[in-house]
Design a protein around this motif. Sequence first.
Motif, PDB file in Angstrom:
ATOM      1  N   PHE A 364       0.432  62.655   6.272  1.00 58.55           N
ATOM      2  CA  PHE A 364       0.401  63.072   7.798  1.00 58.55           C
ATOM      3  C   PHE A 364       1.829  63.877   7.873  1.00 58.55           C
ATOM      4  N   LEU A 365       2.779  63.451   7.110  1.00 58.82           N
ATOM      5  CA  LEU A 365       4.110  64.135   7.659  1.00 58.82           C
ATOM      6  C   LEU A 365       4.450  65.530   6.631  1.00 58.82           C
ATOM      7  N   THR A 366       3.635  65.923   5.848  1.00 59.04           N
ATOM      8  CA  THR A 366       3.806  66.962   4.913  1.00 59.04           C
ATOM      9  C   THR A 366       3.048  68.161   5.456  1.00 59.04           C
ATOM     10  N   GLY A 387      11.167  65.070  10.000  1.00 62.13           N
ATOM     11  CA  GLY A 387      11.026  64.613  11.517  1.00 62.13           C
ATOM     12  C   GLY A 387       9.739  63.819  11.484  1.00 62.13           C
ATOM     13  N   VAL A 388       9.564  63.236  12.718  1.00 61.22           N
ATOM     14  CA  VAL A 388       8.285  62.793  13.028  1.00 61.22           C
ATOM     15  C   VAL A 388       8.000  63.237  14.426  1.00 61.22           C
ATOM     16  N   PRO A 389       6.658  63.777  14.548  1.00 64.58           N
ATOM     17  CA  PRO A 389       6.442  64.528  15.858  1.00 64.58           C
ATOM     18  C   PRO A 389       6.393  63.706  17.181  1.00 64.58           C
ATOM     19  N   VAL A 393       1.135  59.335  18.263  1.00 60.31           N
ATOM     20  CA  VAL A 393       0.860  58.063  18.352  1.00 60.31           C
ATOM     21  C   VAL A 393       1.882  57.161  17.411  1.00 60.31           C
ATOM     22  N   LEU A 394       1.672  57.565  16.135  1.00 60.30           N
ATOM     23  CA  LEU A 394       2.508  56.847  15.063  1.00 60.30           C
ATOM     24  C   LEU A 394       3.824  57.288  15.050  1.00 60.30           C
ATOM     25  N   GLY A 395       4.244  58.526  15.331  1.00 58.05           N
ATOM     26  CA  GLY A 395       5.679  58.867  15.289  1.00 58.05           C
ATOM     27  C   GLY A 395       6.832  57.839  15.759  1.00 58.05           C
ATOM     28  N   PRO A 396       6.746  57.411  16.985  1.00 59.10           N
ATOM     29  CA  PRO A 396       7.769  56.375  17.416  1.00 59.10           C
ATOM     30  C   PRO A 396       7.823  55.130  16.672  1.00 59.10           C
ATOM     31  N   LEU A 397       6.914  54.830  16.249  1.00 60.52           N
ATOM     32  CA  LEU A 397       6.738  53.422  15.460  1.00 60.52           C
ATOM     33  C   LEU A 397       7.752  53.679  14.282  1.00 60.52           C
TER      34      LEU A 397
END
Length: 691
Positions: A364-366, A387-389, A393-397
């Motif tokens: 998901f992050l690649t 980074g996380v997008p 939905v999942l990024g903040p967690l």
Amino acid sequence: MRQDCDKINWSELMEGKSLDNKYEILCEQLKQLEKKHVPMISIELGKSKKKNGLVNAEVRKMIKKKNTTWKKYVKLHTEETRCDYTKARNKLRKETRKAIKDYERDIAKQAKSNPKKFWGYVNSKRKSPVGIADLTDSQGNVCRSNYSKANALKEWFESVYIEENTPSPKVEEKTLNHVTDVTIVTNDIQKRLSNLNVKKSVGPDGISPKILKELSNEIAEVISGIFQESIDEGTVPQLWKKAHVTALFKKGAKSNPSNYRPISLTCILCKVLESIIRTAILDHLTQNNLICKNQYGFVPKRSTSLQLLKVMEEWIQVIDNGGNIDVIYLDVMKAFDQVPKNRLLTKLSSCGIKKNLLQWIDSFLTNRTLTVLVNGCKSGEGMATSGVPQGSVLGPLLFVIYINDLPNELLSAVYMFADDTKMFREMKDNSDHNILQSDLHRLNQWAKDWMLSFHPGKSSVLHLGKTNPQNKYFLNNQELQNSSTEKDLGVIVDDKLKFEEHIQSKISKARQIWGLIRRSITYIDSNTFTCLFKALVRPHLEYANCVWFPATKGQSIDIEKVQRSATKQIPGLSELTYPERLKKLGLPTLKHRRRRGDLIETFKMMTGIYDEGAVPDFERPTTAFDTRGHCYKLRQPASKTNLGHNRFTSRVVTDWNSLPDYVVESESVNHFKNNLDDYFQEDPSVYDYDL
């Protein structure tokens, strides 16, 4: 469309195909159904949105008739043609006024559930355009076209990403329990699809949430299969890694691209699967008690108001006893964009997230890509290397998990809401200053190990207490600036904890919004006013008001004046007294709303709706006499100062203890609110500020 969808042989189409191909086939089939069955309209650029929304076929006929009678009058100049034109004009004017009135009433009714409609209507009336200002790119060139603005923003967003060139520090396993897979249930997917918000924008795959919702029964099984295969293989379709980025202005110069925050718009179906995975991870973290107790961001049963209440209770207890506190507000530079992937995966693994699920997050992050959109114009495609997008939905967690161990390195108290961090300590003697300074060094070392950066120029110190020595602190060998006020989770906190500046700021903002409504809405009656005031104005005066509750009568009067003056501007109500206007509108005083809000927050704390470990400490009765009344009765804490007497855990006790059993024993928050309103129904102070 549903009939045609049922005829599609999904198994035959997808047999032997890769996950990427299967998702592309799904998108292609849905687009074909949309093209075949969904009517299309053409909208000319430059046409007024207001006219498109208000001018129906009947009004167009009236406009045509008015124009025809006008031409006749200009040609003949007779009394008969003048009367015909006047009648046609007046009829059209009456109809258009009625249409505008109905349209604005509809906007007001939806102001809370669909605020986009209100702001779209307001923006259509603006003389100056709303959007991205002219930007200055890295070469100093001024970008005026949408395409050049989009590319300037893309260039800046790409520049903040980092490369992870060093191995991750070792992390000890925090639990023996693991979560490795997620089982997808077709009925759950069908339910999630049927509950989609159809007003959300289309993602990079071009699939509308409206189509997904309408065909939820027909395609739920196909989507479940794709989701399950994605998790089992630990791979993510490439379309899910694409993001259409919208630039959101923060503060500062609008010409500087660095003053814009990237918000990623991703595929709707990817967000659905993210929400399922997020629930599984959160359940695992909660069951194994892995979430830091001082982290309040994106964690169930916690909120910004709750964190502020908890912190204020600790601060006021110290100050009430004549003590001093030094608070350091810390700014993490580009927090969400600079999380290194391998280090994040190491921390996820230490929390028991293993195998397929960990591999899925890795995928998901690649190789994520971004395209910036400005007024529909796209930039070139850029790469997100870290980074996380933001906007996922999942990024903040994932970010919360990444910084979860930060407080473990420190001796002083730390509270976080995602990346918003504050650290404080009571200053009893000089050793406490040394400990707090040492914690800053430890914090800086932690940040270096995990490739994050705290910005010394944007971090500051707030000194609380009358005899505070106002010690100096250093971060990265740079002295932190002292501050008399600091914005903390949307609340302006001052060094006296009187919230005077915050209250005036909220009053000013509420008046600005009311003025905008007055200028934009042509016809304001009682119903329209009530809907718009409750949805758009009152929230500015009520957010976290249990934290900044006015300490003086003057502050309370200033807040009430916003509603008092606004209600007086409604046609037909100006001659009535303030209590009479409120009764007519069904609006309680803002003073009563604060009292009601305090009781609602107390109910959440006492009945376990909030996390019990994250709420302020109440004093409970210790004698049989004190326990007379309902089972949640509280005891009044001792206070030496007005500040202590006005704090939440003190001022709410009398009202809370006076409530009857049927109110405090309500089954839910909404049930409590209804019972509380019934209890206050005959209370004259609800509509009369002076009581």
